[in-house]
Design an enzyme around this catalytic site. Structure first.
Site, PDB file in Angstrom:
ATOM      1  N   ASN A 102      39.305  22.266  39.059  1.00  0.00           N
ATOM      2  CA  ASN A 102      38.970  21.563  40.309  1.00  0.00           C
ATOM      3  C   ASN A 102      38.249  22.490  41.294  1.00  0.00           C
ATOM      4  O   ASN A 102      38.134  22.177  42.470  1.00  0.00           O
ATOM      5  CB  ASN A 102      40.234  20.973  40.944  1.00  0.00           C
ATOM      6  CG  ASN A 102      41.255  22.043  41.312  1.00  0.00           C
ATOM      7  OD1 ASN A 102      41.001  23.228  41.150  1.00  0.00           O
ATOM      8  ND2 ASN A 102      42.408  21.631  41.797  1.00  0.00           N
TER       9      ASN A 102
ATOM     10  N   GLU B 297      43.567  25.594  46.631  1.00  0.00           N
ATOM     11  CA  GLU B 297      43.216  24.266  46.144  1.00  0.00           C
ATOM     12  C   GLU B 297      42.160  23.621  47.048  1.00  0.00           C
ATOM     13  O   GLU B 297      41.960  24.077  48.187  1.00  0.00           O
ATOM     14  CB  GLU B 297      44.480  23.394  46.130  1.00  0.00           C
ATOM     15  CG  GLU B 297      45.591  23.929  45.228  1.00  0.00           C
ATOM     16  CD  GLU B 297      45.325  23.693  43.743  1.00  0.00           C
ATOM     17  OE1 GLU B 297      44.186  23.399  43.360  1.00  0.00           O
ATOM     18  OE2 GLU B 297      46.297  23.802  42.965  1.00  0.00           O
TER      19      GLU B 297
ATOM     20  N   HIS C 218      39.204  25.558  42.156  1.00  0.00           N
ATOM     21  CA  HIS C 218      40.030  26.468  42.951  1.00  0.00           C
ATOM     22  C   HIS C 218      39.781  27.935  42.577  1.00  0.00           C
ATOM     23  O   HIS C 218      39.381  28.249  41.459  1.00  0.00           O
ATOM     24  CB  HIS C 218      41.523  26.104  42.906  1.00  0.00           C
ATOM     25  CG  HIS C 218      42.261  26.421  41.647  1.00  0.00           C
ATOM     26  ND1 HIS C 218      43.113  25.521  41.048  1.00  0.00           N
ATOM     27  CD2 HIS C 218      42.318  27.534  40.875  1.00  0.00           C
ATOM     28  CE1 HIS C 218      43.658  26.080  39.983  1.00  0.00           C
ATOM     29  NE2 HIS C 218      43.185  27.294  39.848  1.00  0.00           N
TER      30      HIS C 218
ATOM     31  N   ASP D 188      47.382  36.254  43.058  1.00  0.00           N
ATOM     32  CA  ASP D 188      48.358  35.199  43.316  1.00  0.00           C
ATOM     33  C   ASP D 188      49.603  35.363  42.448  1.00  0.00           C
ATOM     34  O   ASP D 188      49.625  36.188  41.521  1.00  0.00           O
ATOM     35  CB  ASP D 188      47.721  33.811  43.104  1.00  0.00           C
ATOM     36  CG  ASP D 188      46.913  33.699  41.810  1.00  0.00           C
ATOM     37  OD1 ASP D 188      47.074  34.553  40.913  1.00  0.00           O
ATOM     38  OD2 ASP D 188      46.124  32.756  41.683  1.00  0.00           O
TER      39      ASP D 188
HETATM   40  C1  GLP Z   1      45.110  29.510  37.637  1.00  0.00           C
HETATM   41  C2  GLP Z   1      45.075  30.777  38.520  1.00  0.00           C
HETATM   42  C3  GLP Z   1      43.667  31.177  38.838  1.00  0.00           C
HETATM   43  C4  GLP Z   1      42.861  31.145  37.571  1.00  0.00           C
HETATM   44  C5  GLP Z   1      42.686  29.719  37.133  1.00  0.00           C
HETATM   45  C6  GLP Z   1      42.002  29.585  35.787  1.00  0.00           C
HETATM   46  O1  GLP Z   1      45.687  28.421  38.285  1.00  0.00           O
HETATM   47  N1  GLP Z   1      45.797  30.699  39.718  1.00  0.00           N
HETATM   48  O2  GLP Z   1      43.679  32.462  39.450  1.00  0.00           O
HETATM   49  O3  GLP Z   1      41.597  31.689  37.816  1.00  0.00           O
HETATM   50  O4  GLP Z   1      43.911  29.012  37.135  1.00  0.00           O
HETATM   51  O5  GLP Z   1      42.831  29.973  34.740  1.00  0.00           O
HETATM   52  P1  GLP Z   1      42.314  30.254  33.273  1.00  0.00           P
HETATM   53  O6  GLP Z   1      41.571  31.531  33.355  1.00  0.00           O
HETATM   54  O7  GLP Z   1      43.549  30.360  32.438  1.00  0.00           O
HETATM   55  O8  GLP Z   1      41.445  29.116  32.896  1.00  0.00           O
END
Ligand code: GLP
Length: 238
Positions: free
Chosen positions: A130, A137, A132, A64
């Site tokens: 949440n 989402e 995702h 992403d």
């Molecule tokens: C973000 C990214 C995800 C990621 C998630 C968790 O919004 N788009 O791809 O897995 O949140 O992030 P983190 O690893 O910093 O907790």
């Protein structure tokens, strides 16, 4: 789902690096990796950076990217990947979604075409609080392909820790869809810390529902979930 409980991110990263090594050996280097950003995979990239692994004939796709920020913006996922991995390891091709291009149809269709040409062997994932995956989402169709996403308030709030203030967090992102992610041959999802425990429990033990995007992984034949103890506390079966 295969669940592995590890001491910490470094031990989790070691498992991922071993998987990558096996895949590279099996595919004589010509493997395709789906990469993720965020705090969760950082240790993986740190270990890859100092490893002898050779990705020069491999391909990578990132999950992403925010819409509307440049690749040199310190918060862009382009910047993150260059800084943490690509500076140390070159791939034959590294594809990222072009967050600067507002033409969502072109960006998303091109990405899907490229992925169809280089099917993903292993996709790394983190998980949002949440539930995702990528930026998919709650409510996103399980059939979705790469698309533009309006970020939820929870995600904006949670990702604001990387920005000077919440108003700077982009409101939209491009993300592989859930259908795109599910097409990967293997998926490795990592989650660390108590603030992921509720999402992890729903992903593993809850009903498969679009309300918890990660729960779709229960339907994938080859998923490995790497957790530390705090992230695993909500699981009913360990
Ligand atoms: C973000 C990214 C995800 C990621 C998630 C968790 O919004 N788009 O791809 O897995 O949140 O992030 P983190 O690893 O910093 O907790």
């Amino acid at each position: 789902m295969k669940i592995e409980i590890v001491h910490d991110q470094q031990q989790g990263a070691q498992l991922v690096v071993e998987e990558f090594q096996t895949l590279l050996a099996r595919r004589s280097g010509a493997a395709t990796f789906g990469l993720a950003t965020g705090d969760t995979p950082l240790a993986v990239y740190q270990q890859l950076a100092v490893s002898p692994l050779d990705f020069s004939t491999s391909t990578s796709f990132n999950l992403d990217e925010y819409v509307g920020i440049t690749p040199t913006n310190l918060q862009s996922y382009h910047y993150y990947m260059n800084k943490n991995l690509f500076k140390y390891k070159q791939f034959a091709n590294s594809y990222l979604l072009d967050g600067q291009n507002p033409d969502q149809q072109t960006v998303c269709e091109n990405y899907e075409k490229l992925i169809a040409q280089h099917p993903i062997d292993v996709q790394l994932l983190g998980i949002g609080r949440n539930g995702h995956i990528g930026f998919n989402e709650p409510g996103t169709s399980f059939e979705s392909r790469t698309h533009r996403v309006k970020l939820s308030e929870t995600t904006i709030q949670s990702n604001s820790r990387f920005f000077d203030d919440q108003n700077q967090v982009p409101r939209y992102a491009y993300s592989m869809g859930i259908g795109t992610i599910m097409a990967a041959r293997k998926i490795i999802l990592m989650a660390y810390g108590a603030n992921k425990a509720a999402a992890v429990a729903k992903m593993v033990n809850g009903p498969v529902s679009v309300a918890v995007p990660a729960s779709v992984l229960q339907r994938h034949p080859q998923v490995e979930v790497i957790l530390d103890e705090p992230a695993s506390t909500g699981l009913s079966v360990k």
